[in-house]
Design a protein around this motif. Structure first.
Motif, mmCIF file in Angstrom:
data_model
loop_
_atom_site.group_PDB
_atom_site.id
_atom_site.type_symbol
_atom_site.label_atom_id
_atom_site.label_comp_id
_atom_site.label_asym_id
_atom_site.label_seq_id
_atom_site.Cartn_x
_atom_site.Cartn_y
_atom_site.Cartn_z
ATOM 1 N N LYS A 448 7.416 -11.778 50.568
ATOM 2 C CA LYS A 448 7.841 -11.710 49.171
ATOM 3 C C LYS A 448 8.388 -10.316 48.888
ATOM 4 N N CYS A 449 9.207 -10.235 47.837
ATOM 5 C CA CYS A 449 9.662 -8.917 47.413
ATOM 6 C C CYS A 449 8.500 -8.227 46.713
ATOM 7 N N PRO A 450 8.182 -6.989 47.108
ATOM 8 C CA PRO A 450 7.058 -6.311 46.462
ATOM 9 C C PRO A 450 7.346 -5.963 45.002
ATOM 10 N N ARG A 451 8.608 -6.002 44.590
ATOM 11 C CA ARG A 451 8.954 -5.568 43.235
ATOM 12 C C ARG A 451 9.289 -6.730 42.307
ATOM 13 N N CYS A 452 9.424 -7.958 42.881
ATOM 14 C CA CYS A 452 9.804 -9.104 42.051
ATOM 15 C C CYS A 452 8.858 -10.272 42.317
ATOM 16 N N ASP A 453 8.809 -11.207 41.365
ATOM 17 C CA ASP A 453 8.122 -12.473 41.616
ATOM 18 C C ASP A 453 9.084 -13.380 42.351
ATOM 19 N N HIS A 466 15.893 -8.822 52.529
ATOM 20 C CA HIS A 466 16.710 -8.288 51.448
ATOM 21 C C HIS A 466 16.449 -9.092 50.178
ATOM 22 N N CYS A 467 16.077 -8.416 49.085
ATOM 23 C CA CYS A 467 15.817 -9.138 47.839
ATOM 24 C C CYS A 467 17.124 -9.300 47.071
ATOM 25 N N HIS A 468 17.473 -10.542 46.761
ATOM 26 C CA HIS A 468 18.729 -10.788 46.044
ATOM 27 C C HIS A 468 18.599 -10.535 44.540
ATOM 28 N N HIS A 469 17.402 -10.217 44.092
ATOM 29 C CA HIS A 469 17.217 -10.000 42.655
ATOM 30 C C HIS A 469 17.221 -8.531 42.284
ATOM 31 N N CYS A 470 16.690 -7.675 43.189
ATOM 32 C CA CYS A 470 16.594 -6.257 42.816
ATOM 33 C C CYS A 470 17.232 -5.349 43.847
ATOM 34 N N GLY A 471 17.696 -5.910 44.960
ATOM 35 C CA GLY A 471 18.349 -5.074 45.959
ATOM 36 C C GLY A 471 17.384 -4.410 46.932
ATOM 37 N N PHE A 472 16.078 -4.605 46.765
ATOM 38 C CA PHE A 472 15.100 -4.014 47.676
ATOM 39 C C PHE A 472 15.325 -4.531 49.089
ATOM 40 N N SER A 473 15.118 -3.663 50.079
ATOM 41 C CA SER A 473 15.359 -4.082 51.445
ATOM 42 C C SER A 473 14.367 -3.398 52.375
#
Ligand code: ADP
Ligand code: ZN
Ligand code: ZN
Length: 734
Positions: A448-453, A466-473
């Motif tokens: 999971k993305c650590p910064r998004c649900d 790669h998170c498509h919601h916040c850009g975290f990678s």
């Protein structure tokens, strides 16, 4: 003469204008719509003059003088001033920021509008007089004497200023008909003549009806909904209507979706008309953008094509507005100034007294309702142009099938068949990357993305999560962080995985992937078009980007890998979006002579929406959907505003909205309140988000309420401790 003050719109987050006095150094009262530099606190800001008043709101002794006038002329014709002022009120966004949004970046920063500074010269009449004619005004005489020897190139206003010849003096000469401004400065009195580069097609019957209806109303306000299936020749209707507009020496404004402005679209306009056409889109440099804007402003550009914010381009001879693919979400800005360019286009046309055409194969329910109620004239193009038949649509039941990267055996078979005939195939999947889920086969853990649900997508080359919601990678783990197992599996397919699988299946066929990751490379479209145009077997795999504006004549098969994804979204518009997407994508099939086939893969082939689309097409679907919306009083039969709040703690956003709601419930015209609730994805980029939805059955009542309520909300102490905004007529409830 009594003293006047300037009311200036400044780019600050405050819902007001600011008063300034006119310093003695200004030779005249500046024009409304001109930029001006003013002191603001300890800073200096550039604003736009919106009004002039003798009775300012601020106490006179507190009003500071403006510093410097940047423009001698208004940058916005009065209609545009009115549009922007209205939009600031309607969307409840600070007026200074609205004006700032409407300007190209360089103008916002204070850059000169002109490459060439303003020049003056004598007119033919001015050349025939002698200096004696002006003996009653020493200043005018001096100006005449300065201009007289420089007739061929004139003299720049800056230079004249340096030799103490003021603009006011030159204007006095101009008034007598002796001198004139010229060069790039002068707004043309009419847009250059219509010139064809190629002759128009012979319009068919329904095209002719549509073109007549539109062109008959040139010079008056009238809204049209051009409802034409894909490939029915809507563009030809635009082109021929534009031709009539140009023949009247007027300018045409064409708005297209963000990803609809393809080289092909542009080429069609350019190959039809030998007139000046400018584009405004995100790919331009600031300098290029200013240049295009200036050509439109001066009336030189006959056709202005661009994405949403192009609506705010000043055009002195605006004669026709076209909004292509009017259902597209990108006409609504989703951050800051949350305007809807399609809706504002109607108002701009009204102010400019010109027709406006909204075109689509899948009109928004809003526009269909407007057409039903007679506010828009409904024009139909029911058949594909040039005798091409509609594609056949079939469902593939995925249940119990063995899938390879999301491809069913039946689909693979169909692809192979088309490729053998040297035809082309489009595979559509609304998910980029390699795989949407990374799963531990032993314990069930999912990345999971650590910064998004939200789940995080696996990408290859380079291998990343790669998170498509916040850009975290981040690097994917080698072992499961829960149980240390090595059995980590990539589940599901994104475009990259589908591309790989197809490459294995059809090693000799060129395969192009079109998504946000692939198209960042500049040459990718170019290579794609080259392969597509040679009409040999090829496969395109892509996201939504493939659904718009492209013309691929040799594509005979289009497949949607997951036709039912999106059917279960929380948004009340989810089914409308899915129906539009399926119809648009299907429209890419069989655009030329060969019959097209559309295959929809689904785990729920009996879903009523899919069945409805198959049996009655988009129109039948839209009828039903409208009836449903009417029953529940949702748009277009109800009016919404959404307040979104964001905070570092989950309770904080919710509490603020609860407080705001209780302040609102006691006011006149209070709407229905729904919520507050956590946003569908509550945590995004580490921030907790909550929503409060407002619904009213009357637009004007909602507006009156919002004006009072927002003033109260702005004064709440909590309002300053978190981020929140209002979205009027929200398009997405996310
Ligand atoms: P739409 O914009 O509705 O998708 P287009 O304007 O792209 O449709 O037209 C589809 C195709 O039909 C294009 O290749 C176009 O050149 C062709 N076409 C349109 N109108 C005519 C016409 N009147 N006669 C012949 N071909 C036409
Ligand atoms: Zn595990
Ligand atoms: Zn994220």
């Amino acid at each position: 003469m009594s003293r006047v003050y300037l009311q200036v719109a400044l780019p600050v987050p405050l819902h007001q204008l600011f008063d300034y006095s006119i310093p003695a150094s200004f030779s005249h009262t500046p024009h409304i719509g001109a930029r001006i530099k003013v002191p603001f606190g300890r800073r200096e800001l550039i604003g736009v003059i919106v009004g002039v008043t003798e009775t300012p709101e601020s106490p006179i002794h507190k009003i500071k003088p403006a510093r410097q006038l940047i423009d001698e002329h208004s940058l916005f014709p009065p209609q545009l001033m009115q549009l922007l002022t209205w939009a600031a009120q309607y969307y409840h966004y600070p007026i200074g920021e609205v004006f700032s949004t409407a300007l190209p970046t360089l103008l916002r920063q204070g850059e000169d509008l002109y490459d060439n500074p303003i020049h003056w010269r004598l007119t033919p009449v001015g050349l025939q007089i002698t200096a004696d004619t002006l003996s009653r005004s020493a200043k005018q005489q001096a100006a005449w004497l300065a201009l007289e020897p420089h007739q061929s190139h004139g003299i720049s206003e800056d230079f004249l200023k340096k030799v103490q010849i003021e603009r006011a003096t030159l204007q006095a000469l101009a008034k007598k008909g002796f001198a004139e401004e010229f060069g790039q400065l002068a707004i043309q009195t009419g847009t250059p003549q219509l010139k064809y580069a190629e002759s128009p097609l012979v319009a068919n019957e329904s095209q002719t009806t549509a073109i007549h209806a539109i062109t008959e109303h040139l010079g008056q306000f009238k809204s049209f909904l051009l409802d034409g299936v894909t490939g029915s020749g809507k563009t030809e209707v635009y082109l021929q209507s534009i031709a009539s507009c140009l023949a009247k020496h007027q300018q045409a404004l064409v708005l297209v979706p963000e990803i609809g402005l393809t080289p092909q679209t542009v080429a069609r306009f350019r190959s039809r008309f030998a007139v000046e056409i400018v584009m405004l889109h995100s790919g331009l440099t600031d300098r290029e953008r200013l240049r295009a804007w200036r050509r439109a402003y001066l009336g030189h550009a006959a056709i202005v094509i661009g994405t949403r914010s192009t609506l705010f381009t000043p055009m002195p001879h605006l004669g026709l507005i076209i909004v292509d693919e009017e259902h597209d979400l990108s006409f609504k800005q989703q951050d800051n100034f949350r305007y809807n360019a399609r809706d504002l286009a109607i108002f701009r046309a009204q102010l400019a007294s010109c027709p406006v055409v909204l075109g689509s194969a899948t009109p928004s329910l809003e526009s269909l309702a407007n057409a039903k109620q007679g506010r828009y004239q409904h024009l139909f193009l029911k058949e594909r142009a040039a005798n091409v038949s509609q594609p056949t649509i079939k469902l593939i039941d995925l249940r119990g099938q063995k899938l390879q990267a999301g491809l069913s055996p039946a689909l693979k078979e169909a692809i192979s068949l088309r490729l053998k005939k040297d035809e082309q195939v489009i595979i559509f999947l609304n998910r980029r990357g390699f795989a949407p889920v990374l799963l531990c086969h032993d314990c069930g853990w999912q990345a999971k993305c650590p910064r998004c649900d939200a789940k995080i997508t696996l990408h290859r080359n380079p291998l990343r999560l790669h998170c498509h919601h916040c850009g975290f990678s981040q690097q994917p783990p080698n072992f499961c962080p829960e149980c240390n197992s090595k059995e980590l599996k990539a589940i599901g397919a994104g475009t990259v995985r589908v591309e790989e699988a197809l490459q294995e299946l059809f090693p000799k066929v060129p395969i192009h992937r079109i998504d946000r990751d692939s198209t960042q490379r500049k040459d990718s479209w170019h290579n794609l078009y080259a392969d597509i145009e040679n009409n040999k077997a090829a496969i395109l795999v892509g996201t939504q980007m493939l659904a718009k504006g492209h013309h691929f004549p040799n594509v005979t098969l289009v497949a949607l890998l997951e036709a039912d994804s999106g059917l279960f979204g929380a948004d009340f518009r989810a089914s409308e979006r899915v129906a539009q997407l399926i119809t648009q994508v299907a429209g890419r099939a069989g655009r030329a002579r060969k019959a097209g086939l559309v295959l929809l893969q689904s785990h729920q082939p009996e879903h009523p929406l899919l069945q409805q689309l198959l049996s009655t097409g988009y129109q039948g679907f839209a009828e039903l959907a409208l009836a449903e919306r009417e029953m529940i009083g949702m748009p277009p039969y109800g009016y919404l505003a959404l307040v979104r709040a964001e905070a570092h703690y989950p309770e904080m956003a919710l509490n603020f909205l609860t407080e705001a709601m209780s302040r609102g419930q006691v006011l006149d015209n209070a709407p229905e309140f729904w919520g507050p609730i956590p946003a569908p994805m509550e945590k995004k980029a580490g921030i907790f988000r909550a929503h409060l939805l407002l619904k009213s059955n009357q637009r004007s009542r909602l507006q009156q309420f919002l004006h009072r309520w927002l003033t109260i909300m702005n004064d709440l102490p909590e309002a300053k401790r978190l981020r929140w905004h209002i979205d009027v007529d929200p398009q997405e409830l996310a």
